[in-house]
Design a protein around this motif. Structure first.
Motif, mmCIF file in Angstrom:
data_model
loop_
_atom_site.group_PDB
_atom_site.id
_atom_site.type_symbol
_atom_site.label_atom_id
_atom_site.label_comp_id
_atom_site.label_asym_id
_atom_site.label_seq_id
_atom_site.Cartn_x
_atom_site.Cartn_y
_atom_site.Cartn_z
ATOM 1 N N THR A 18 3.472 -1.703 11.556
ATOM 2 C CA THR A 18 3.219 -0.458 12.289
ATOM 3 C C THR A 18 1.799 -0.016 11.961
ATOM 4 O O THR A 18 1.207 -0.511 10.998
ATOM 5 N N PRO A 19 1.252 0.939 12.735
ATOM 6 C CA PRO A 19 -0.109 1.401 12.410
ATOM 7 C C PRO A 19 -0.238 1.933 10.991
ATOM 8 O O PRO A 19 -1.232 1.660 10.317
ATOM 9 N N PHE A 20 0.759 2.684 10.494
ATOM 10 C CA PHE A 20 0.689 3.185 9.121
ATOM 11 C C PHE A 20 0.684 2.005 8.142
ATOM 12 O O PHE A 20 -0.092 1.961 7.204
ATOM 13 N N GLY B 81 0.825 -1.200 0.000
ATOM 14 C CA GLY B 81 0.000 0.000 0.000
ATOM 15 C C GLY B 81 0.855 1.243 0.000
ATOM 16 O O GLY B 81 0.727 2.108 -0.850
ATOM 17 N N LYS B 82 1.802 1.304 0.943
ATOM 18 C CA LYS B 82 2.612 2.516 1.034
ATOM 19 C C LYS B 82 4.043 2.258 0.584
ATOM 20 O O LYS B 82 4.481 1.103 0.486
ATOM 21 N N GLY B 83 4.765 3.322 0.352
ATOM 22 C CA GLY B 83 6.175 3.196 0.004
ATOM 23 C C GLY B 83 7.007 2.938 1.244
ATOM 24 O O GLY B 83 6.537 3.088 2.367
ATOM 25 N N GLY B 84 8.248 2.531 1.025
ATOM 26 C CA GLY B 84 9.178 2.389 2.136
ATOM 27 C C GLY B 84 9.006 1.147 2.975
ATOM 28 O O GLY B 84 9.630 0.999 4.016
ATOM 29 N N LEU C 38 9.657 -4.502 14.645
ATOM 30 C CA LEU C 38 9.790 -3.049 14.808
ATOM 31 C C LEU C 38 8.558 -2.426 15.462
ATOM 32 O O LEU C 38 8.663 -1.504 16.250
ATOM 33 N N GLY C 39 7.387 -2.902 15.137
ATOM 34 C CA GLY C 39 6.168 -2.221 15.575
ATOM 35 C C GLY C 39 5.390 -2.970 16.637
ATOM 36 O O GLY C 39 5.897 -3.263 17.708
ATOM 37 N N ASN C 40 4.140 -3.323 16.323
ATOM 38 C CA ASN C 40 3.306 -4.023 17.301
ATOM 39 C C ASN C 40 2.696 -5.277 16.681
ATOM 40 O O ASN C 40 3.096 -5.716 15.605
ATOM 41 N N GLY D 116 0.707 2.491 -3.339
ATOM 42 C CA GLY D 116 -0.660 3.002 -3.389
ATOM 43 C C GLY D 116 -1.656 1.954 -3.837
ATOM 44 O O GLY D 116 -1.340 0.760 -3.950
ATOM 45 N N PHE E 70 13.616 -7.022 11.397
ATOM 46 C CA PHE E 70 14.253 -5.717 11.220
ATOM 47 C C PHE E 70 15.714 -5.830 11.606
ATOM 48 O O PHE E 70 16.039 -6.338 12.674
ATOM 49 N N HIS F 32 -2.674 0.142 8.208
ATOM 50 C CA HIS F 32 -3.738 0.906 7.573
ATOM 51 C C HIS F 32 -3.669 0.775 6.050
ATOM 52 O O HIS F 32 -4.673 0.531 5.383
ATOM 53 N N ASP F 33 -2.472 0.898 5.503
ATOM 54 C CA ASP F 33 -2.314 0.812 4.054
ATOM 55 C C ASP F 33 -2.485 -0.618 3.559
ATOM 56 O O ASP F 33 -2.972 -0.847 2.461
ATOM 57 N N LEU G 256 -6.129 -1.290 2.961
ATOM 58 C CA LEU G 256 -6.617 -0.734 1.698
ATOM 59 C C LEU G 256 -6.239 -1.637 0.520
ATOM 60 O O LEU G 256 -7.036 -1.864 -0.390
#
Ligand code: SF4
Ligand code: SF4
Lengths: 301, 290
Positions: free
Chosen positions: B199-201, B10-13, B229-231, B177, B251, B204-205, B208
């Protein structure tokens, strides 16, 4: 009123975390999430929605099988290969249709109609730091540039009504039409750069784009200690382009921990080095002179 | 038949490029004739990781832009009413008839509309497609969009039409995207690998993208990158939805530093190798079932 757009070229540089942090410092500001394709700012600003609207997207055509006599004129006119002869009849694949409506206009039997997608929404909301305008695009939608322009205009109206001093735009990744819609007419761009080879490569393309709009830029390097050598290369590039470097922010999982709590790093770790650095960044970009950044380069361009 | 895999996120990176390139390497080590397509035409970065690459071909991709012959034009504005993208300006008083190529989608509607044959179409560049020899496997194809062009989807379509000399497996490195260019990349895929970070970001992506793939009815599985790294919410979401985890890449700060410097294939930690082997195994299994 000053409008600042935060951009990164590539995704994953921490742009949204930085925008959220600056949002918690900014006073009298309106926030606008320009990354309509994958909006994330709301995860930290946690807006309370006040108004909700539908953004009418692109046209999508479809064929009424009862009226279609199978002449195939629509298919031969369609340049997007969106019309297929399947199961003995002509059909339009909505994901391939670009909404040009040529098929609708040239069908001798009036068998084709187009409707506008109602799959996109945009909102005006309140956050703990001030008002926010944001959007959600349906999957597979296009026209993100138009949606960005729309919400930016709304953010400006809102800022005018409230006599706000700043608009903070969390920009989209990339250098495509939504990035263009996010840069044009803004007063300043803050670049968030990750020191990787691909980050540097994308930065070069992004700077070219922003320069073509003659918008002054400043930059910060995020996770700079990930690779000091590439950081050096980024610094040299910025210096050549006369883009001021406002901060080198270290890699720190406090940022991720803050994100998990739904807080900005400023709220989560008010005494941290990052917080101090970002306060300084905000001070720098809101200075009067910041608008002349990079002007000398622009003149020679 | 050549099988097609898409690596999307969904997202970059999130590490999509790292995963694409490592899968390309693993599959070719396993004896597959694999070809890599960098479909992130706005920011193609795969080639950066092969400093020794040799460019075999680099050709321009054109879009047909209408040009209005002001001698023939009667300023009737019929083309303007046909153009859904507001790309045409006609001002009869000053005899102006012009097409704005930044807005034009090359649909050809205006040419059909004009009763006076005043419109002809001329090719204009929207970017390039390059082919590279990268030392192993069947090579890399990359689309590079001209800055300012909004024709991502068209360029991706052209890129995918470029068949390499040979190959049994194709990997498409998708743009970030969930909008049109991603749909175009995924359209003819046999299997999709979603790369996410916990991660939350990231979550979320991911949601989608899952929504999009369900709508397109594509089979997919998830690779969790930067695991640790996240949760845990990403894991909970995936198990609730019954979505398969193809592998989890831990990670590692050291590897992130190698990546930053462009060294993707040097000092790959042992545990990463195991994960990639696991992913190619599972994906290979899914492809065999098709
Ligand atoms: S339709 Fe043809 S004649 Fe009419 S305004 Fe357009 S170009 Fe001119
Ligand atoms: S080709 Fe289509 S988009 Fe381009 S100017 Fe003509 S009608 Fe408009």
């Amino acid at each position: 009123m000053k409008e600042i757009t935060i951009l990164s070229g590539k995704g994953g540089t921490g742009k949204t975390s930085i925008t959220a942090a600056l949002s918690s410092i900014a006073v009298e500001a309106v926030f606008c999430d320009n990354d309509v394709d994958a909006a994330d700012l709301h995860l930290i600003l946690q807006p309370e929605m006040r108004e909700q609207y539908i953004f009418e997207g692109a046209w999508v055509a479809s064929i009424d099988a009862d009226k279609c006599d199978g002449c195939g004129i629509c298919q031969s006119n369609c340049r997007f290969n969106a019309i297929h002869f399947l199961h003995g009849q002509y059909e339009i694949n909505p994901y391939q249709c670009e909404g040009c409506r040529l098929c609708e206009r040239t069908c001798p039997n009036g068998a084709i109609t187009s409707t506008r997608s109602r799959n996109n929404e945009w909102y005006i909301s309140d956050t703990r730091f001030g008002p926010m305008v944001h959007a959600h695009m349906g999957p597979g939608e296009e026209n993100s540039g138009k949606l960005v322009t729309l919400i930016r205009n709304k953010a400006r109206e809102l800022a005018r009504d409230k006599q706000a001093s700043y608009i903070l735009n969390d920009g989209p990744p990339g250098i495509g039409c939504s990035a263009i819609a996010s840069v044009s007419g803004t007063d300043q761009v803050l670049l968030v750069i990750e020191p990787t080879l691909s980050g540097l490569h994308d930065l070069q393309r992004l700077v070219k784009l922003v320069n073509s709009f003659r918008v002054p830029m400043a930059a910060l390097i995020n996770k700079h200690d990930l690779n000091l050598e590439v950081t050096k290369q980024v610094e040299i590039f910025l210096e050549n382009k006369q883009i001021p470097l406002l901060a080198r922010i270290p890699f720190d999982d406090t940022v991720v921990m803050a994100m998990i709590e739904g807080k900005s790093v400023i709220e989560f770790a008010p005494d941290s080095t990052i917080t101090k650095q970002l306060r300084e960044v905000w001070r720098q970009i809101t200075k009067e002179e910041s608008l002349t950044y990079g002007k000398s380069f622009i003149h020679h361009n | 038949m050549v099988k097609k895999i898409v690596v999307a996120s969904g997202k970059g990176g999130t590490g999509k490029t790292t995963v694409s390139l490592n899968l390309y390497r693993r599959f070719s080590m396993d004896g597959e004739d694999v070809v890599l397509y960098d479909c992130d035409v706005e920011e193609p970065n795969d080639a950066l990781f092969f400093p020794e690459k040799i460019m075999i071909e680099n050709k321009p991709v054109n879009q047909l832009i209408p040009v209005i012959d002001s001698e023939k034009c009667q300023f009737c504005r019929k083309c303007v009413t046909y153009c859904e993208f507001n790309a045409i300006v006609i001002i009869p008083s000053v005899k102006l008839a012009q097409v704005n190529s930044d807005l034009c989608h090359s649909c050809g509607a205006c040419s059909v509309a004009c009763p006076f044959d005043a419109i002809i179409e001329k090719p204009e560049s929207i970017g390039q497609i390059a082919k590279y020899d990268i030392g192993f496997g069947q090579g890399l194809l990359e689309g590079r969009l001209q800055i300012g062009s909004s024709m991502q989807t068209m360029l991706i379509k052209e890129l995918k039409n470029e068949f390499p000399e040979q190959g049994s497996l194709v990997i498409y490195d998708a743009p970030p995207g969930t909008s049109c260019p991603v749909v175009e990349t995924v359209a003819d895929a046999d299997y999709v690998i979603l790369v996410t970070e916990p991660t939350p970001f990231g979550l979320h992506d991911l949601k989608l993208t899952v929504e999009l793939l369900d709508e397109l009815e594509k089979p997919y599985g998830v690779v969790i990158n930067k695991s640790g790294l996240g949760n845990h919410e990403t894991h909970e979401f995936l198990s609730r939805k019954g979505i398969e985890i193809l592998g989890e890449i831990p990670f590692s700060r050291e590897y992130a530093a190698e990546y930053a410097a462009g060294n993707l294939f040097e000092n790959v930690p042992e545990e990463f190798e195991t994960v990639y082997q696991q992913i190619t195994g599972k994906v290979g299994h899914h492809l065999a079932e098709l």
